[in-house]
Design an enzyme around this catalytic site. Sequence first.
Site, PDB file in Angstrom:
ATOM      1  CB  SER A 159      -0.861   0.020   1.261  1.00 47.93           C
ATOM      2  OG  SER A 159      -1.508   1.271   1.406  1.00 47.93           O
ATOM      3  CE1 TYR A 174      -4.052  -2.114   5.130  1.00 52.47           C
ATOM      4  CE2 TYR A 174      -3.391   0.140   4.611  1.00 52.47           C
ATOM      5  CZ  TYR A 174      -3.874  -1.091   4.207  1.00 52.47           C
ATOM      6  OH  TYR A 174      -4.186  -1.305   2.885  1.00 52.47           O
ATOM      7  CE  LYS A 178      -1.687  -3.790   3.167  1.00 49.69           C
ATOM      8  NZ  LYS A 178      -1.877  -5.003   2.362  1.00 49.69           N
TER       9      LYS A 178
HETATM   10  P1  NDP Z   1     -11.482  -6.361  -0.045  1.00 50.09           P
HETATM   11  O1  NDP Z   1     -12.284  -6.323   1.211  1.00 50.09           O
HETATM   12  O2  NDP Z   1     -12.205  -6.550  -1.330  1.00 50.09           O
HETATM   13  O3  NDP Z   1     -10.350  -7.438   0.070  1.00 50.09           O
HETATM   14  C1  NDP Z   1      -9.827  -7.904   1.248  1.00 50.09           C
HETATM   15  C2  NDP Z   1      -9.680  -9.384   1.067  1.00 50.09           C
HETATM   16  O4  NDP Z   1      -8.846  -9.895   2.082  1.00 50.09           O
HETATM   17  C3  NDP Z   1     -11.021 -10.114   1.161  1.00 50.09           C
HETATM   18  O5  NDP Z   1     -11.132 -11.048   0.118  1.00 50.09           O
HETATM   19  C4  NDP Z   1     -10.945 -10.815   2.507  1.00 50.09           C
HETATM   20  O6  NDP Z   1     -11.608 -12.089   2.520  1.00 50.09           O
HETATM   21  C5  NDP Z   1      -9.461 -11.056   2.618  1.00 50.09           C
HETATM   22  N1  NDP Z   1      -9.054 -11.250   4.011  1.00 50.09           N
HETATM   23  C6  NDP Z   1      -9.231 -10.429   5.075  1.00 50.09           C
HETATM   24  N2  NDP Z   1      -8.691 -10.998   6.181  1.00 50.09           N
HETATM   25  C7  NDP Z   1      -8.188 -12.200   5.795  1.00 50.09           C
HETATM   26  C8  NDP Z   1      -7.524 -13.244   6.456  1.00 50.09           C
HETATM   27  N3  NDP Z   1      -7.236 -13.203   7.765  1.00 50.09           N
HETATM   28  N4  NDP Z   1      -7.151 -14.342   5.735  1.00 50.09           N
HETATM   29  C9  NDP Z   1      -7.416 -14.417   4.415  1.00 50.09           C
HETATM   30  N5  NDP Z   1      -8.061 -13.467   3.732  1.00 50.09           N
HETATM   31  C10 NDP Z   1      -8.426 -12.356   4.421  1.00 50.09           C
HETATM   32  O7  NDP Z   1     -10.647  -4.985  -0.049  1.00 50.09           O
HETATM   33  P2  NDP Z   1      -9.482  -4.469  -1.007  1.00 50.09           P
HETATM   34  O8  NDP Z   1      -9.634  -5.031  -2.356  1.00 50.09           O
HETATM   35  O9  NDP Z   1      -9.475  -3.008  -0.851  1.00 50.09           O
HETATM   36  O10 NDP Z   1      -8.149  -5.028  -0.337  1.00 50.09           O
HETATM   37  C11 NDP Z   1      -7.276  -5.924  -0.985  1.00 50.09           C
HETATM   38  C12 NDP Z   1      -5.845  -5.598  -0.605  1.00 50.09           C
HETATM   39  O11 NDP Z   1      -5.507  -4.301  -1.089  1.00 50.09           O
HETATM   40  C13 NDP Z   1      -5.585  -5.562   0.898  1.00 50.09           C
HETATM   41  O12 NDP Z   1      -4.321  -6.142   1.164  1.00 50.09           O
HETATM   42  C14 NDP Z   1      -5.558  -4.079   1.194  1.00 50.09           C
HETATM   43  O13 NDP Z   1      -4.806  -3.782   2.352  1.00 50.09           O
HETATM   44  C15 NDP Z   1      -4.894  -3.556  -0.057  1.00 50.09           C
HETATM   45  N6  NDP Z   1      -5.068  -2.148  -0.326  1.00 50.09           N
HETATM   46  C16 NDP Z   1      -6.301  -1.596  -0.498  1.00 50.09           C
HETATM   47  C17 NDP Z   1      -6.423  -0.244  -0.754  1.00 50.09           C
HETATM   48  C18 NDP Z   1      -7.740   0.418  -0.964  1.00 50.09           C
HETATM   49  O14 NDP Z   1      -7.792   1.666  -1.024  1.00 50.09           O
HETATM   50  N7  NDP Z   1      -8.819  -0.317  -1.098  1.00 50.09           N
HETATM   51  C19 NDP Z   1      -5.238   0.630  -0.839  1.00 50.09           C
HETATM   52  C20 NDP Z   1      -3.988  -0.071  -0.670  1.00 50.09           C
HETATM   53  C21 NDP Z   1      -3.923  -1.395  -0.427  1.00 50.09           C
HETATM   54  P3  NDP Z   1     -13.097 -12.269   3.137  1.00 50.09           P
HETATM   55  O15 NDP Z   1     -13.862 -11.047   2.741  1.00 50.09           O
HETATM   56  O16 NDP Z   1     -13.583 -13.527   2.515  1.00 50.09           O
HETATM   57  O17 NDP Z   1     -12.942 -12.375   4.621  1.00 50.09           O
END
Ligand code: NDP
Length: 266
Positions: A159, A174, A178
């Site tokens: 991130s 966080y 990251k």
């Molecule tokens: P989403 O909520 O769509 O994605 C998060 C995903 O992580 C979900 O599929 C969730 O699964 C999974 N997850 C959460 N906790 C666990 C765990 N303990 N074990 C396995 N899977 C887990 O959000 P985003 O698409 O925004 O996030 C995806 C990635 O991008 C993350 O790493 C986030 O930190 C990063 N990111 C996002 C940004 C943004 O602005 N959105 C900016 C920078 C980075 P489930 O829902 O099935 O529990």
Amino acid sequence: MPIQVPQAESLKDMFSLKGKVVIVTGASGPRGIGIEAARGCAEMGADLAITYSSRPDGAKKNCEDLTKEYGVKVKAYKCNVGEWSECEKLVSDVIKDFGKIDAFIANAGATADSGVIDGSKEDWDRVIQTDLNGTAYCAKAVGAHFRERGTGSLVITASMSGLIANFPQEQTSYNVAKAGCIHMAKSLANEWRDFARVNSVSPGYIDTGLSDFVDEKTQKLWLDMIPMNRNGLAKELKGAYVYLASDASTYTTGANIVIDGGYTCR
Ligand code: NDP
């Protein structure tokens, strides 16, 4: 010994993922970064293993959509990345079902808006366990397979918060996790130099639902800090994931691709 010199000449062939198997963790959201990374890989011909933690229905629907849209093999797996045994099982199950893994996109992540003093220990542990330790567990699980095959690509979703401290939210856990992910990619790029490439992608504010809970005033403050004055869309990231998963990036390792509308360029 040089690894993974490109076999293809045309750009189209370099970006092709036909015949490759890609895992994407955290691809259960309807508009998340994981499903868009998976969509990009499917579009380029990859077979896919996608994971969920708490949303089996979301992952199932994403599987159905990708299969229907691109005609590739897609299967969903439950995996809490914070549990070492589940990461190990994910990798062995995917190898059993698909025969191999060419690229692993470690994208699962969680966040908590809670400061160090007033936030709970549980929040701190959950974020570090998922985003930092979980990424390391995934790397450990797939790394052995990459070493055995003498090839592979690990792509870590970090991130921009790993580069600059997020403001005004209180997200130290966080930010720290990251930052660790970016450095993990660089360190592993060295460790795995003989057999695999390791890179990270650092998105800025992407409209995925992860930050839907943030109030309007804060959202406005964010926008004012983004030179392009808008949040990104998850589909604007998929090209970077395809590049790093494919043979188009055979000389790229230890890199961190920042996609943030210019947020960190100041
Ligand atoms: P989403 O909520 O769509 O994605 C998060 C995903 O992580 C979900 O599929 C969730 O699964 C999974 N997850 C959460 N906790 C666990 C765990 N303990 N074990 C396995 N899977 C887990 O959000 P985003 O698409 O925004 O996030 C995806 C990635 O991008 C993350 O790493 C986030 O930190 C990063 N990111 C996002 C940004 C943004 O602005 N959105 C900016 C920078 C980075 P489930 O829902 O099935 O529990």
